[in-house]
Structure formats: C-alpha cells, structure tokens
Design an enzyme around this catalytic site. Structure first.
Site, mmCIF file in Angstrom:
data_model
loop_
_atom_site.group_PDB
_atom_site.id
_atom_site.type_symbol
_atom_site.label_atom_id
_atom_site.label_comp_id
_atom_site.label_asym_id
_atom_site.label_seq_id
_atom_site.Cartn_x
_atom_site.Cartn_y
_atom_site.Cartn_z
ATOM 1 N N CYS A 139 0.838 -1.208 0.000
ATOM 2 C CA CYS A 139 0.000 0.000 0.000
ATOM 3 C C CYS A 139 0.871 1.256 0.000
ATOM 4 O O CYS A 139 1.480 1.591 1.019
ATOM 5 C CB CYS A 139 -0.927 -0.010 1.215
ATOM 6 S SG CYS A 139 -1.929 1.479 1.330
ATOM 7 N N CYS A 142 -0.437 4.136 2.299
ATOM 8 C CA CYS A 142 -0.228 3.874 3.736
ATOM 9 C C CYS A 142 1.241 4.051 4.134
ATOM 10 O O CYS A 142 1.538 4.563 5.197
ATOM 11 C CB CYS A 142 -0.646 2.455 4.116
ATOM 12 S SG CYS A 142 -2.095 1.833 3.279
ATOM 13 N N ASP A 143 2.155 3.585 3.288
ATOM 14 C CA ASP A 143 3.563 3.476 3.713
ATOM 15 C C ASP A 143 4.539 4.388 2.978
ATOM 16 O O ASP A 143 5.697 4.502 3.392
ATOM 17 C CB ASP A 143 4.038 2.015 3.535
ATOM 18 C CG ASP A 143 3.202 1.056 4.368
ATOM 19 O OD1 ASP A 143 2.724 1.475 5.439
ATOM 20 O OD2 ASP A 143 3.022 -0.108 3.956
#
Ligand code: NAP
Length: 329
Positions: A139, A142-143
């Site tokens: 992701c 997200c990261d």
C-alpha cells in the site's frame, strides 16, 4: 459504528468498499432492512488510493474523501453499518443465510450481497514475509511517506503498479518498476504519465527471486531475467508489490461457480450459483475492476435482491393460496 442488536435482516452486505456502500444505499432506498458488515473503516480500496481521476463527475478526488462521501450517503438512506470480520456465509436448508463473524455474532437473512473485494496477491518468494512492514509493502498511500529520499522498487505492470509508482515518486528519490514482461498491462494514460516521470525507471523482463535485508529492513532484491535466465541484484530501500488481488470468495461455505483464480461467476442479476447469494465488485468474474463497475454491479445486485425477496414471498404464499382456492370450490 457499533454492535448490532438485531440479528435478522432482509439482506446482509458483506464488505464496505464502493460496491458494498452502493448496495447499502440502494437497499435502503428500496426499503429493505439491510446490514453492512465491514472489518475496517468503510471505503475498501479507496482508502489505499491517493487520487481518483476516473470516477465520473469527480475530475479529481482523494480516495479517503470519496470513501467518506459514499459512507455518509449510504447511511443517509438508513444502512446499518457494523465493524466486524465475517468468517463464513452459509446457506441453511430453508434457503436462508447464516453469516458468522469474528466477534461471535450470528446474523440471518434470506439474501446476501458479497462485496468483500480481494486481498493483495503475494509474490511468494523468500524474504517477502520476513520483511513485511520492514520495507515490503502492499500500500503506497499507507507506507510511502516512510521512504523519503529512498530508492524503491514497485513490482507489477498493471494499473495499480504504474499508478502507485507515480505516487511514490513524491517521497522516493527513484522508483524502479520491475515487470515480468516487456509490455505493460496498465491503461495508456497511466503508462504515459509514468514514462514522462523522470524519477521512474522500468526494468523489463525480470521477476523477484528473493527479498534481502538487514534487521532494520530491506536492502536489495535478487532478480531473474525471464528471457535470458540471468541473475542480478538491485539495491533498494523498499519494495511495493502490486501484482493483483486474490478474491475473498473463501468466505462462502459450500459449492459455487467460480473461475480458476477463485473469482465468482454471476448471472446478469449478479446472482451467484447459490440462490439468494449475490456478488458485486472486484471479486466477480469480469473484464475490468473499476469503482464505476463496482457500483454498477452493486446497483444491479441490490435491485435484484428486492425482486428475489418479492418472488420468494410469493412462492411461499402460493401453496396456501392454492389450498384456499381448492377449499372454497
Ligand atoms: P492486474 O491488472 O491483475 O495486474 C497485475 C500485474 O502484476 C500484471 O502486470 C501481471 O503481469 C503482474 N503479475 C502478476 N503476478 C505476478 C508475479 N507473480 N510476479 C510478477 N508480476 C506479476 O492487477 P492490478 O494492477 O492490481 O489491478 C486490478 C484491477 O483493478 C484491474 O482491473 C485494474 O484495471 C483495476 N485498477 C484500476 C485503476 C485505475 O483505473 N486507476 C487503479 C488500480 C487498479 P502480466 O501483465 O504479465 O500478467
């Protein structure tokens, strides 16, 4: 979102991505008593997507913002949303469904719409699992921010890989897209954008053999050339894997029609081979998996459920009517 007090519904919607939320909206508008069960925050893949530029009416919208708008809209029409993980969907001998969850709840309904999407597919190579969360990610939204100034690799050649690689160049110094062929599967507009991005470099005809690292995280990838068979290594600070999804169709207990990858076969009412069980969105066999196709499927499924429940009620009533007719003649 909380725990549901009620346990019997007209329809249970499993999954709260765009398909699930849209099915909840249409079920609500159709005056059905609907429950939507989602394991996380509603929004599904929208929450893992930065910008959406192909949802008609929204020239450019952030994924989480569209998720919020869809959730509010679905709730406005009366959808009940609970946060829980569905473990099994099982049809009972009377045709009704029992939906069991991780929190130990048992919900009942004569119809279920499964919109549970998929789980990111894994490469299945040494080091992938070991370094998950320490440089291996599925992701970008997200990261990505954890990789400022790093050199990254993105694996895959589809829409997700190419789009997310472009997103990662906000943070990374350089992003390699490693693809197993010499031609991308991604749509032309996304390809053009990636080819123009000076921070993206393509590595063609290569697969990852191993993810290597140190205790603090990923340091390099071992690659294998799919044409020459040559082995090589690439120094990276992280690797983002976008090689498609495995549909979450394993929740269905019992036999149902599916393709070789587990995607569910439906008729044009979105009904699966199990009467009363409908499927919509990414886990259905279809040409493409877009937000627009997910909400289209869901609209059909919710309206088909209304019709299915009406027909079912008539069928149940029919023998009694016939008996009455015989008695009065
Ligand atoms: P996808 O379209 O199935 O693409 C998967 C990619 O990974 C393919 O290029 C495939 O290679 C490669 N791949 C598969 N297994 C691999 C392996 N073991 N090792 C190396 N490479 C592997 O998946 P996706 O990109 O996640 O997209 C899923 C669906 O969502 C698609 O329908 C897509 O159009 C849609 N989507 C749309 C958008 C958008 O419109 N903006 C964004 C994201 C996703 P091959 O090409 O050789 O098969």
């Amino acid at each position: 979102m909380g725990e549901s007090v009620q346990t019997t519904y007209d329809v249970i919607i499993v999954g709260g991505g765009p398909a699930g939320l849209c099915a909840a909206l249409y079920s609500g508008r159709g005056m059905l008593n609907a429950l939507l069960i989602e394991r996380g925050l509603p929004g599904g893949e929208l929450l893992n997507t930065d910008l959406i530029e192909d949802y008609i009416g929204f020239e450019s919208v952030k994924g989480p913002e569209l998720a919020r708008l869809m959730t509010e809209h679905a709730k406005k029409f009366g959808a009940e949303v609970v946060m829980d993980t569905v473990e099994a969907i099982e049809q009972r001998p009377n045709g009704e469904f029992l939906v069991t969850t991780q929190l130990g709840k048992e919900y009942h309904a004569p119809a279920v719409i499964l919109t549970a999407g998929g789980t990111p597919r894994k490469l299945g190579v040494p080091g992938e699992q070991e370094y998950a969360g320490r440089g291996v990610s599925y992701c970008a939204v997200c990261d990505g921010a954890f990789f400022k100034g790093e050199v990254l690799a993105v694996i895959g050649g589809g829409d997700a890989a190419v789009e997310e690689a472009d997103y990662l160049t906000r943070y990374a110094e350089k992003v390699y897209i490693i693809h197993r062929r010499n031609e991308l599967r991604a749509s032309q507009i996304l390809q053009d954008r990636a080819f123009k991005n000076p921070k993206i470099e393509f590595i063609w005809n290569k697969v990852v053999e191993e993810v290597e690292g140190e205790p603090r995280g990923v340091t390099r990838l071992k690659l294998n050339d799919t044409v020459s068979g040559e082995h090589s290594t690439l120094t990276v600070g992280g690797v983002f894997i976008f090689i498609g999804f495995t549909p979450n169709s394993g929740l269905i207990k019992g036999h149902f029609a599916h393709d070789a990858s587990g995607y569910i076969v439906t008729d044009n009412h979105m009904m699966t081979s199990i009467p009363g069980l409908f499927a919509a969105g990414d886990l259905r066999v279809q040409l493409t998996r877009q937000i627009t196709t997910a909400v289209g499927d869901a609209t059909t499924a919710a309206i088909a459920v209304e019709k299915y429940l009406t027909d079912r009620a008539h069928q149940k009533a029919a023998p009694a009517d016939e008996r009455e007719a015989v008695a009065s003649s």
